[in-house]
Design a protein around this motif. Structure first.
Motif, PDB file in Angstrom:
ATOM      1  N   LYS A 105      53.268  54.505  40.979  1.00 44.94           N
ATOM      2  CA  LYS A 105      52.346  55.570  40.571  1.00 44.94           C
ATOM      3  C   LYS A 105      51.481  55.130  39.401  1.00 44.94           C
ATOM      4  CE  LYS A 105      55.188  59.483  42.085  1.00 44.94           C
ATOM      5  NZ  LYS A 105      56.447  58.761  42.355  1.00 44.94           N
ATOM      6  N   TYR A 207      49.413  61.901  38.881  1.00 43.20           N
ATOM      7  CA  TYR A 207      50.843  62.103  39.147  1.00 43.20           C
ATOM      8  C   TYR A 207      51.575  62.737  37.966  1.00 43.20           C
ATOM      9  CZ  TYR A 207      49.615  58.995  42.925  1.00 43.20           C
ATOM     10  OH  TYR A 207      48.998  58.434  44.020  1.00 43.20           O
ATOM     11  N   ARG A 211      55.891  61.505  37.676  1.00 40.40           N
ATOM     12  CA  ARG A 211      55.963  60.059  37.443  1.00 40.40           C
ATOM     13  C   ARG A 211      57.384  59.527  37.401  1.00 40.40           C
ATOM     14  NH1 ARG A 211      51.912  61.423  33.393  1.00 40.40           N
ATOM     15  NH2 ARG A 211      49.822  60.985  34.240  1.00 40.40           N
ATOM     16  N   ASP A 217      54.299  59.200  45.862  1.00 40.38           N
ATOM     17  CA  ASP A 217      52.923  59.184  45.385  1.00 40.38           C
ATOM     18  C   ASP A 217      51.988  59.871  46.371  1.00 40.38           C
ATOM     19  OD1 ASP A 217      51.752  56.618  47.122  1.00 40.38           O
ATOM     20  OD2 ASP A 217      53.844  56.384  46.543  1.00 40.38           O
TER      21      ASP A 217
END
Length: 376
Positions: A105, A207, A211, A217
């Motif tokens: 991410k 994100y 995260r 993602d």
């Protein structure tokens, strides 16, 4: 019990028939030569040295004018970075860059931040795609309401059962993905074939809030964009023109570990529909496995068991076969028959693993046990 399973199997057949009606056979959609937005292709990678030769060939075949390609290294431990840097050192449209933080991410967020394109296109380093893939993936963005476009992904195979199994498993994922998009309530998509507007990514704060999870993602971004922009914002493409081919997992342990990683993010969605869908799939497999007890009811039970599973196999052949045929990836009747029997046990195993929530991927543990954002 006999009556229950007969009604159950017929209901299952009807359900798959209904869902498969939304899988349309659209091929060779013409490209609009006048629609040429600036596009940046972002490919995060980690320890992909073995896939660099095929990736380089695939990328060099792409013909989209002015395409910017960002290859973001997620702190590889092998020589992936050096191989890619050497492969594209004379091409100004290609940039091989190290991510500022660890995690896929973070690599994607870094790529979006420095991207010059207004449309972001994403795939993985172990994937292959058609040379006119970019042109077809951006077509839906002609509609200003569309903020995200997802496309089909399928595994390649050479005849081994584990590869045929993964092909059919992917077909089931694609079937449900297409259905939920058609209902304007998308539940999932694949980051290996995904495009979105850079502005939309920034407006939903990328994100942020997700995260810590090593996977998701694609789904987290899908849910955010759908929530902010509404039901017309997300579009799904099922044509072979945009089909991305990924590598199959080499063995059952690797496959289960991958699927547990995908499934383990279910707790983070905070969505009743998502939780109910996951629980429904799990319960469905328990019911199929429970049908084994029909055998112990004597002759009538054995006949009922055979009929119930025959209906199951036939339903999956019709529905999943429709998906595979459209993508020119058909499987043998034997593979479908074998997969139909193995799949409930496989889903049960993945479900139990997801509840436990522990997995490893390329030497890293899942996000809750290893906080990727805090690693240096």
């Amino acid at each position: 019990m006999l009556s229950f399973y007969l009604i159950w199997s017929l209901s299952y057949f009807t359900l798959l028939w209904w869902v498969s009606r939304f899988w349309t056979s659209i091929k060779n959609e013409p490209v609009n030569q006048a629609f040429i937005p600036a596009v940046t292709l972002i490919i995060p990678f980690r320890d992909e040295a073995k896939n660099i030769p095929s990736l380089s060939l695939n990328l060099k075949k792409l013909k989209y004018p002015g395409l910017e390609i960002l290859l973001i290294d997620d702190h590889s431990d092998d020589d992936s970075f050096q191989l890619l840097d050497k492969s594209f050192e004379e091409n100004q449209n290609f940039k091989v860059i190290r991510s500022d933080r660890k995690g896929k991410k973070s690599a994607l967020e870094y790529g979006v931040k420095i991207a010059s394109g207004q449309i972001i296109l994403c795939t993985d380093a172990d994937c292959g795609f058609p040379e006119d893939w970019v042109e077809h993936m951006i077509l839906p963005f002609q509609n200003p309401k569309v903020q995200l476009v997802a496309g089909a992904v399928m595994v390649e195979g050479n005849g081994k059962f584990i590869e045929a199994f993964q092909s059919l498993d992917w077909a089931s994922i694609l079937l449900m993905t297409k259905y939920t998009f058609a209902q304007k309530e998308p539940l999932m998509c694949s980051g290996a074939n995904l495009a979105y507007r850079k502005e939309a990514f920034q407006k939903v704060n990328g994100y942020e809030g997700n995260r810590d999870f090593a996977s998701g993602d694609d789904e987290f971004l899908l849910k955010k964009i759908h929530k902010m922009y509404g039901k017309e914002a997300c579009f799904y493409l099922s044509s072979p023109d945009i089909l991305v081919i990924t590598k199959p997992e080499p063995n059952w342990q690797a496959l289960i570990n991958q699927r547990v990683r995908w499934a383990s993010k279910w707790k983070a969605h905070f969505s009743l529909s998502h939780a109910m869908s996951a629980a429904g799939v799990f319960l469905m497999q328990l019911i199929w496995i429970g049908s084994i007890f029909l055998i112990f009811l004597g002759g009538r039970g054995v006949l009922a068991f055979g009929l119930v599973w025959l209906i199951k196999v036939f339903a999956e052949k019709l529905s999943l076969g429709k998906v595979l045929k459209n993508l020119d990836k058909q499987q043998s009747n034997l593979s479908i028959f074998q997969t139909s029997f193995v799949h409930p046990f496989y889903v049960l195993r993945v479900g139990i693993g997801a509840l436990n929530g522990k997995f490893t991927w390329k030497g890293r543990g899942n996000g809750r046990s290893v906080n990727l954002e805090s690693e240096n």
